[in-house]
Design an enzyme around this catalytic site. Structure first.
Site, PDB file in Angstrom:
ATOM      1  N   ARG A 225      34.664  39.866  44.176  1.00  0.00           N
ATOM      2  CA  ARG A 225      34.634  40.238  45.583  1.00  0.00           C
ATOM      3  C   ARG A 225      36.070  40.381  46.089  1.00  0.00           C
ATOM      4  O   ARG A 225      36.947  39.585  45.731  1.00  0.00           O
ATOM      5  CB  ARG A 225      33.891  39.178  46.425  1.00  0.00           C
ATOM      6  N   HIS A 273      34.982  50.087  42.301  1.00  0.00           N
ATOM      7  CA  HIS A 273      33.767  49.268  42.360  1.00  0.00           C
ATOM      8  C   HIS A 273      32.718  49.757  41.356  1.00  0.00           C
ATOM      9  O   HIS A 273      31.575  50.061  41.716  1.00  0.00           O
ATOM     10  CB  HIS A 273      33.174  49.266  43.774  1.00  0.00           C
TER      11      HIS A 273
END
Length: 310
Positions: A225, A273
Site C-alpha cells: 500500500r 499497480h
C-alpha cells in the site's frame, strides 16, 4: 430457500463473473439468484467493489454479508455497517500473482540484473552475486500474501525474516513482532518487501527512523500500500545512498501524478499497480464458498477484523 446475490462490482466485470459465479454456486449446491439489480430490501449478499454502483448500504436491510472483491479493505470498512459481516478477497490467483511479482523483483535486485539490462557501455565489469543463502530478505506483513511470498523466497534459499504486528510461527521464516521486532527485522534487511495492510497503525512504517536501520544500500520493494512509506523520507534516503533503489507498485495517489519525483529519480522503478490482481476464476470460488458457508451457518473465510482494519 433462494439467496439473492447482488453483483456490485464494475459493470464491465459482470459478463465474466456471471457464468463463473453461477457455476461455482451450483457446484456447491447453493440455490441463488444472481443479478446486478434487486430491490435493496431483498438482497442477502453483496459481491462488492468500491468501483461499483453501491455506496450507501442503508437500504439493504436484510444483508447477511458483504463479500469484497478487493484484498484491501481500507476504503470498504468505513462504509459497510459494523453489524454486517465483511470479508476480504484472499484467493489462490491473487497469492500466486503477488508471489511471482515479488520473487521476480527480489531476484532482479539479488542478481544485479539492472546493471546488464542498462548496459555496461563497453566495460567488461564482472560482478558475481552472492548465493541466495547469503542474502537477507525481510517481508513486512505476514498475512496470506506476505506468507506466500516469504515461503517462496525461503524455498529459493534466501535468509528470510518476517515481521507482523502479532507474533507468527512460519516454518523456514524467522518471525518478528512488535516495535522491537520491526527494528530487528530491518537491521539485517538487504532487501525489504512491504505487504502490510493500510491502517492507521501501519502508515509510514518506513520513515526516516526506520529507513536508517537498514543496511546501507538496501533495496525497497513495495507492492502493498502507498501509505506504508513516508515518501519524503524515502526520497531523502535514496539521495543519500542509505537506500540503493526502490521498486514501487502502489502510491498514495494513483495514477501517480506525472510531476511526482519518483518518475524522474534514477534509483526508483515505478510499476502501475500491477503486482497482483484479483483473478475472476479463483475469486468466484472464494465468493461462492462464503455464500455456501453463510447459508449453512458456518464461519466465513477471510472475515475482516474491524478492530485491526483488515
Amino acid at each position: 430457500m433462494t439467496a439473492n446475490v447482488l453483483f456490485a462490482g464494475r459493470a464491465d466485470g459482470w459478463p465474466t463473473y456471471e457464468p463463473l459465479l453461477k457455476a461455482e454456486l451450483a457446484r456447491r449446491g447453493v440455490e441463488a439468484d444472481l443479478r446486478t439489480g434487486f430491490a435493496p430490501e431483498d438482497v442477502d449478499y453483496i459481491v462488492y467493489a468500491p468501483s461499483g454502483p453501491v455506496s450507501d448500504f442503508t437500504p439493504f436491510t436484510r444483508l447477511k454479508a458483504v463479500l469484497s472483491m478487493w484484498a484491501g479493505v481500507e476504503k470498504i470498512v468505513p462504509v459497510v455497517p459494523a453489524s454486517v459481516p465483511l470479508t476480504r478477497m484472499v484467493d489462490s490467483g491473487l497469492e500466486q500473482g503477488m508471489t511471482e511479482w515479488v520473487v521476480g523483483h527480489t531476484l532482479r535486485y539479488h542478481l544485479g540484473m539492472d546493471t546488464h539490462i542498462r548496459g555496461l557501455n563497453g566495460r567488461w565489469h564482472r560482478h558475481v552475486p552472492p548465493l541466495a543463502k547469503d542474502r537477507h530478505v525481510t517481508v513486512l506483513g505476514l498475512g496470506a500474501l506476505g506468507t506466500a511470498a516469504a515461503k517462496a523466497l525461503a524455498a529459493l534459499g534466501f535468509q528470510v525474516s518476517g515481521w507482523s504486528r502479532t507474533q507468527k510461527e512460519i516454518e523456514g521464516i524467522t518471525c518478528h513482532a512488535g516495535p522491537e521486532g520491526l527494528k530487528a527485522a530491518l537491521r539485517q534487511a538487504e532487501i525489504v518487501i512491504l505487504l502490510l495492510p493500510d491502517t492507521p497503525a501501519t502508515e509510514n512504517t518506513l520513515n526516516a527512523e526506520t529507513l536508517a536501520l537498514l543496511p546501507k544500500g538496501a533495496k525497497v520493494i513495495n507492492p502493498g500500500r502507498g501509505p506504508l512509506i513516508d515518501d519524503a523520507a524515502l526520497l531523502a534516503a535514496l539521495d543519500s545512498g542509505q537506500v540503493g533503489h526502490a521498486t514501487l507498485d502502489v502510491f498514495r495517489v494513483e495514477p501517480l501524478p506525472p510531476e511526482h519525483p519518483y518518475w524522474a529519480h534514477p534509483n526508483v522503478t515505478v510499476t502501475p499497480h500491477i503486482a497482483s490482481e484479483t483473478r475472476e476464476s479463483t475469486a468466484a470460488e472464494v465468493i461462492a464458498e462464503n455464500i455456501r458457508r453463510a447459508e449453512a451457518g458456518e464461519p466465513l473465510l477471510h472475515l475482516v477484523d474491524r478492530s485491526l482494519g483488515y
